[in-house]
Design an enzyme around this catalytic site. Structure first.
Site, PDB file in Angstrom:
ATOM      1  N   ASP A 124       0.810  -1.228   0.032  1.00 49.84           N
ATOM      2  CA  ASP A 124      -0.008  -0.137  -0.038  1.00 49.84           C
ATOM      3  C   ASP A 124       0.991   1.249   0.131  1.00 49.84           C
ATOM      4  OD1 ASP A 124      -2.543  -1.418   0.072  1.00 49.84           O
ATOM      5  OD2 ASP A 124      -2.624  -1.491   2.356  1.00 49.84           O
ATOM      6  N   ASP A 142      -7.208  -1.930  -4.208  1.00 54.97           N
ATOM      7  CA  ASP A 142      -8.096  -1.219  -3.129  1.00 54.97           C
ATOM      8  C   ASP A 142      -8.849  -0.386  -3.907  1.00 54.97           C
ATOM      9  OD1 ASP A 142      -6.793  -2.950  -1.469  1.00 54.97           O
ATOM     10  OD2 ASP A 142      -5.405  -1.290  -0.898  1.00 54.97           O
TER      11      ASP A 142
END
Length: 165
Positions: A124, A142
């Protein structure tokens, strides 16, 4: 199961979207890992947005993170099962939004599964914040999953198709 169900324009559209999301996700993660965050750092892009490297060992927003080596495998098996169900749905999908939504979710889910298999966690790097509150860091996969889920809700509320059941 009819073989013709697996060769429709809607299915191809959904799979193409999944492939694009997967490619963008993996390319952006490798770019972040090999170029931008080598070494890891905080990069301020604009007010309320940074690039920062984090490793998510759970699912969305770090939920269900497991502290042992089997965690990524369990989460990946669940994700692959969900992707399989979504692909069966995609082959029978109706409307314009559903194949787009499913493609976004499938591409994102596969992108995060690849991360778990390669790294043991999801890469991330997108950090959105307001003042001192930081939204959990996220990535392209995501974003695809989230936008896809929102599109499914929008389609179910506003499609005008009669509900089966």
């Amino acid at each position: 199961m009819n073989l013709a169900d697996w060769n429709t324009p809607i299915l191809r559209r959904g799979l193409l979207i999944a492939l694009v999301v997967l490619a963008l996700d993996q390319a952006s993660k490798w770019w972040i890992l090999l170029s931008v965050m080598n070494p890891p750092q905080l990069i301020e892009i604009m007010p309320m947005f940074n690039l920062v490297l984090t490793w998510n060992r759970g699912v969305s927003f770090g939920m269900f993170a497991m502290g042992h080596d089997i965690g990524p495998w369990i989460l990946s098996i669940v994700a692959v099962a969900i992707v399989t169900a979504l692909l069966f749905w995609l082959r029978k999908a109706e409307g314009r939004l559903v194949p787009i939504a499913i493609g976004l979710i499938v591409g994102g889910a596969i992108g995060n599964v690849i991360d778990r298999m390669i790294h043991g966690a999801v890469v991330d790097f997108l950090d959105v914040y307001w003042g001192s509150y930081h939204w959990p860091a996220f990535n392209v996969a995501d974003s695809g999953i989230t936008v896809g889920a929102v599109l499914l809700v929008v389609d179910s509320l506003f499609s005008g198709r009669p509900q089966k059941g």
